[in-house]
Design an enzyme around this catalytic site. Structure first.
Site, PDB file in Angstrom:
ATOM      1  N   LYS A  13     -19.326  19.012  15.514  1.00 55.22           N
ATOM      2  CA  LYS A  13     -20.369  19.314  16.506  1.00 55.22           C
ATOM      3  C   LYS A  13     -19.856  19.255  17.786  1.00 55.22           C
ATOM      4  CE  LYS A  13     -23.753  16.722  16.049  1.00 55.22           C
ATOM      5  NZ  LYS A  13     -24.030  15.658  17.109  1.00 55.22           N
ATOM      6  N   ARG A  88     -33.211  15.025  18.051  1.00 56.95           N
ATOM      7  CA  ARG A  88     -32.533  14.374  16.623  1.00 56.95           C
ATOM      8  C   ARG A  88     -33.682  13.738  15.843  1.00 56.95           C
ATOM      9  NH1 ARG A  88     -26.814  12.468  17.788  1.00 56.95           N
ATOM     10  NH2 ARG A  88     -26.198  11.347  16.056  1.00 56.95           N
ATOM     11  N   ARG A 123     -10.975   9.879  13.075  1.00 61.52           N
ATOM     12  CA  ARG A 123     -11.338  10.331  14.488  1.00 61.52           C
ATOM     13  C   ARG A 123     -10.950   9.399  15.600  1.00 61.52           C
ATOM     14  NH1 ARG A 123     -17.377  12.267  15.996  1.00 61.52           N
ATOM     15  NH2 ARG A 123     -18.193  10.071  15.534  1.00 61.52           N
ATOM     16  N   ARG A 156     -14.063   5.131  17.482  1.00 63.13           N
ATOM     17  CA  ARG A 156     -15.115   4.372  18.016  1.00 63.13           C
ATOM     18  C   ARG A 156     -16.065   3.336  17.133  1.00 63.13           C
ATOM     19  NH1 ARG A 156     -19.060   9.854  18.621  1.00 63.13           N
ATOM     20  NH2 ARG A 156     -20.447   8.734  17.632  1.00 63.13           N
ATOM     21  N   ARG A 167     -25.267   6.054   9.456  1.00 62.50           N
ATOM     22  CA  ARG A 167     -25.720   7.117  10.272  1.00 62.50           C
ATOM     23  C   ARG A 167     -25.960   8.419   9.402  1.00 62.50           C
ATOM     24  NH1 ARG A 167     -20.108   7.083  13.256  1.00 62.50           N
ATOM     25  NH2 ARG A 167     -20.890   9.106  13.934  1.00 62.50           N
TER      26      ARG A 167
END
Ligand code: ADP
Ligand code: ZN
Length: 210
Positions: A13, A88, A123, A156, A167
């Site tokens: 995203k 969200r 990531r 992260r 999540r």
């Protein structure tokens, strides 16, 4: 153009938001980036947000709505924007619908859970400007260094495997219902996430411009 991007964490995203932002010349408003900056700056918002984020949970709606109210007042929102990470929850979507802001399109990028788990494990994020990289799919030119600003890259905290699972659960339970919500309003466009950034981006433009 006022666009909402909907997708699971790690679906790409943020990366697509950047590409769209450059193409249309409008800013991306990333709630994740806003919250991570608040944590780094040690503000009250940051202190509250941190515990929810590290558990893979959403921060409370009333707090998020206050943050966005402020953000939408900013001058750079005049000619449109891309929302990455807001709304969200249904409560957030309803609050946005009740506001004077008119959304033009909502784009859902679909990626299956297995792919997401794989992607989040590689990531990296720039500690200074927030640009995301991936050890395999989007490596920086120099390992550990941001192409854009020279900042330091790191994983992260919320990309730990346990947090990623939570999540995803949060996404399926609280955010996925927005797909139906916006389909019913006639705003929804769907793009199937591809394995390469450029391919996904092509599908994204096709979905938006159809
Ligand atoms: P991702 O999409 O990869 O999960 P983001 O960077 O968009 O990550 O968001 C990181 C975290 O910030 C979320 O897991 C959540 O805790 C919090 N957050 C972001 N946007 C919202 C929102 N609209 N409402 C509540 N919490 C949010
Ligand atoms: Zn950077």
């Amino acid at each position: 153009m006022r666009l909402i991007l909907l997708a699971a964490p790690g679906a790409g995203k943020g990366t697509q938001a950047e590409i769209l932002s450059e193409h249309y010349g409008i800013p991306t408003i990333s709630t994740g980036a806003i919250l991570r900056k608040a944590i780094k700056d040690g503000t009250e918002l940051g202190r509250t947000a941190e515990k929810y984020i590290n558990e893979g949970k959403l921060i409370p709606d009333d707090l998020m709505l206050k943050v966005m109210d402020e953000r939408f007042k900013n001058d750079d929102c005049k000619n449109g924007f891309i929302l990455d990470g807001f709304p969200r929850t249904l409560a957030q979507a309803e609050a946005l619908s009740a506001s004077p802001i008119e959304i033009d399109k909502v784009l859902s990028i679909e990626v299956d859970d297995q792919t997401i788990i794989e992607r989040l494990s590689g990531r990296l994020e720039c500690r200074s400007c927030g640009t995301t990289y991936h050890t395999e799919h989007r490596p920086p030119k120099t390992p550990g260094v941001c192409d854009k600003c020279g900042g330091e890259l790191g994983a992260r905290d919320d990309d730990k495997p346990e947090t990623v699972k939570q999540r995803l659960k949060t996404y399926h339970e609280q955010t996925e219902p927005l797909i139906e919500y916006y389909r019913e309003k006639g705003l929804l466009r769907v793009a199937k996430g591809q394995s390469e950034i450029e391919e996904t981006s092509k599908v994204v433009f096709e979905a938006l411009e159809a």
